[in-house]
Design a protein around this motif. Sequence first.
Motif, PDB file in Angstrom:
ATOM      1  N   ASP A   4       1.860  10.572  -1.112  1.00 57.21           N
ATOM      2  CA  ASP A   4       0.769  10.712   0.103  1.00 57.21           C
ATOM      3  C   ASP A   4      -0.355   9.390   0.124  1.00 57.21           C
ATOM      4  OD1 ASP A   4      -0.811  11.093  -2.081  1.00 57.21           O
ATOM      5  OD2 ASP A   4      -1.905  12.809  -1.054  1.00 57.21           O
ATOM      6  N   TRP A   6      -0.296   6.401   1.864  1.00 52.44           N
ATOM      7  CA  TRP A   6      -0.640   6.119   3.160  1.00 52.44           C
ATOM      8  C   TRP A   6      -1.272   7.017   4.083  1.00 52.44           C
ATOM      9  CZ3 TRP A   6      -1.246   0.983   3.539  1.00 52.44           C
ATOM     10  CH2 TRP A   6      -0.422   0.398   2.667  1.00 52.44           C
ATOM     11  N   GLU A   7      -1.119   8.438   3.680  1.00 52.71           N
ATOM     12  CA  GLU A   7      -1.442   9.415   4.550  1.00 52.71           C
ATOM     13  C   GLU A   7      -3.003   9.089   5.250  1.00 52.71           C
ATOM     14  OE1 GLU A   7      -0.564  12.788   6.705  1.00 52.71           O
ATOM     15  OE2 GLU A   7       0.683  11.741   4.992  1.00 52.71           O
ATOM     16  N   LYS A   9      -4.338   6.451   6.343  1.00 55.85           N
ATOM     17  CA  LYS A   9      -4.995   5.186   6.011  1.00 55.85           C
ATOM     18  C   LYS A   9      -4.765   4.538   7.395  1.00 55.85           C
ATOM     19  CE  LYS A   9      -5.660   4.901   1.564  1.00 55.85           C
ATOM     20  NZ  LYS A   9      -5.194   6.371   0.990  1.00 55.85           N
ATOM     21  N   VAL A  11      -4.241   0.705   8.931  1.00 48.61           N
ATOM     22  CA  VAL A  11      -3.906  -0.336   8.538  1.00 48.61           C
ATOM     23  C   VAL A  11      -3.795  -1.266  10.063  1.00 48.61           C
ATOM     24  CG1 VAL A  11      -1.786  -1.621   7.606  1.00 48.61           C
ATOM     25  CG2 VAL A  11      -2.132   0.899   7.071  1.00 48.61           C
ATOM     26  N   LEU A  28       5.089   2.457   7.970  1.00 51.58           N
ATOM     27  CA  LEU A  28       3.689   3.014   7.651  1.00 51.58           C
ATOM     28  C   LEU A  28       3.567   4.392   8.421  1.00 51.58           C
ATOM     29  CD1 LEU A  28       1.815  -0.261   7.199  1.00 51.58           C
ATOM     30  CD2 LEU A  28       2.403   1.310   5.519  1.00 51.58           C
ATOM     31  N   LYS A  31       4.984   6.915   6.860  1.00 51.37           N
ATOM     32  CA  LYS A  31       4.484   7.450   5.670  1.00 51.37           C
ATOM     33  C   LYS A  31       3.151   8.273   6.164  1.00 51.37           C
ATOM     34  CE  LYS A  31       6.490   4.278   2.448  1.00 51.37           C
ATOM     35  NZ  LYS A  31       6.923   5.066   1.387  1.00 51.37           N
ATOM     36  N   ALA A  33       0.506   7.012   7.796  1.00 49.70           N
ATOM     37  CA  ALA A  33      -0.729   6.104   8.218  1.00 49.70           C
ATOM     38  C   ALA A  33      -0.976   6.065   9.676  1.00 49.70           C
ATOM     39  CB  ALA A  33      -0.332   4.569   7.770  1.00 49.70           C
ATOM     40  N   ASP A  87      -8.606   0.401   6.620  1.00 49.94           N
ATOM     41  CA  ASP A  87      -8.506   0.472   4.945  1.00 49.94           C
ATOM     42  C   ASP A  87      -7.735  -0.864   4.508  1.00 49.94           C
ATOM     43  OD1 ASP A  87      -9.343   3.050   4.217  1.00 49.94           O
ATOM     44  OD2 ASP A  87      -7.975   3.423   5.885  1.00 49.94           O
ATOM     45  N   ILE A 223       5.294  -3.387   1.223  1.00 51.83           N
ATOM     46  CA  ILE A 223       4.612  -2.110   1.204  1.00 51.83           C
ATOM     47  C   ILE A 223       4.447  -1.475   0.066  1.00 51.83           C
ATOM     48  CG2 ILE A 223       4.637   0.229   1.999  1.00 51.83           C
ATOM     49  CD1 ILE A 223       5.633  -0.659   4.582  1.00 51.83           C
ATOM     50  N   GLU A 227       1.076  -0.869  -2.519  1.00 53.54           N
ATOM     51  CA  GLU A 227       0.758   0.203  -3.090  1.00 53.54           C
ATOM     52  C   GLU A 227       0.349  -0.076  -4.446  1.00 53.54           C
ATOM     53  OE1 GLU A 227       3.492   2.912  -0.588  1.00 53.54           O
ATOM     54  OE2 GLU A 227       4.298   2.735  -2.673  1.00 53.54           O
TER      55      GLU A 227
END
Length: 268
Positions: A4, A6-7, A9, A11, A28, A31, A33, A87, A223, A227
């Motif tokens: 999680d 990118w949950e 987040k 961008v 993203l 995922k 984001a 973020d 990506i 991370e």
Amino acid sequence: MRKDFWEDKIVIITGVTSGLGKEMTKILLKKGAKVVAISRSKESLKGLQNELISFSKNLFLIKADVSFRKDCEDAFKIIKDKLKTADFLINNAGVGLRCEVEEIEDLDLKRVFDTNFFGAFYMMKYGIAFFKELGGGTIVNICSLGVKRPVPFTGGYTASKAALSTIADVARMELKKYNINILNAYPGSILTSFRKKALGKPYPEDEVRLSRLSPDVAARRIIRGIEKSRKEIYTSKKDYIFVLFTRLFPHISDFIVEKAFEKRLKGL
């Protein structure tokens, strides 16, 4: 790495309507984001919105030409007003240029630097101020493998990305105390329309390339590198190994590249 990561987040990505930028946006969003998608083309943004309609709640569109400082400033004003926070900032917008150094047109070189260097610089400048207020953040610059291993005919383009890479490396040291992380990605050849849109002379179909990745694979690897907070992100093992080889044996590396481009160099 947490699944999680990118949950929720937020961008910010420039150059989102095609190629690598578009693929990163799609991945993203999947995922979890929220993506602030920036492009200079209103029509292209509408097309992206229609294509990603199922993610409309997490996709925020901003029309801005990053080569203009005022557009970058206004973009961050919108982000502050609408979202309050962010973020990540991914500086992906770019313009290609293929030409021998001797024959590069001044105007073409200026256009390349206006987007590839100054566009990213403006976004970094306002991004840094924004992240300082928030207490931290991450800025990712999409540079080029050519910065680490230059090849013929790409001098103007590579110079713009090398300038970006250097200023970002300095910013990393300066901003560590503010909890702002700076990462640079160095993708090799990606199968997109980027070269067809490049300024200067057309790219031949059989142009020498160390690797040829799909934009989806390249985007996923970048990506993944974000991370892991890698300072230098590469999109293939071949690229990374050849960069290491170049550092250790620069003259041999030059010889290999010159031999690979021999026919083209003789045609100059």
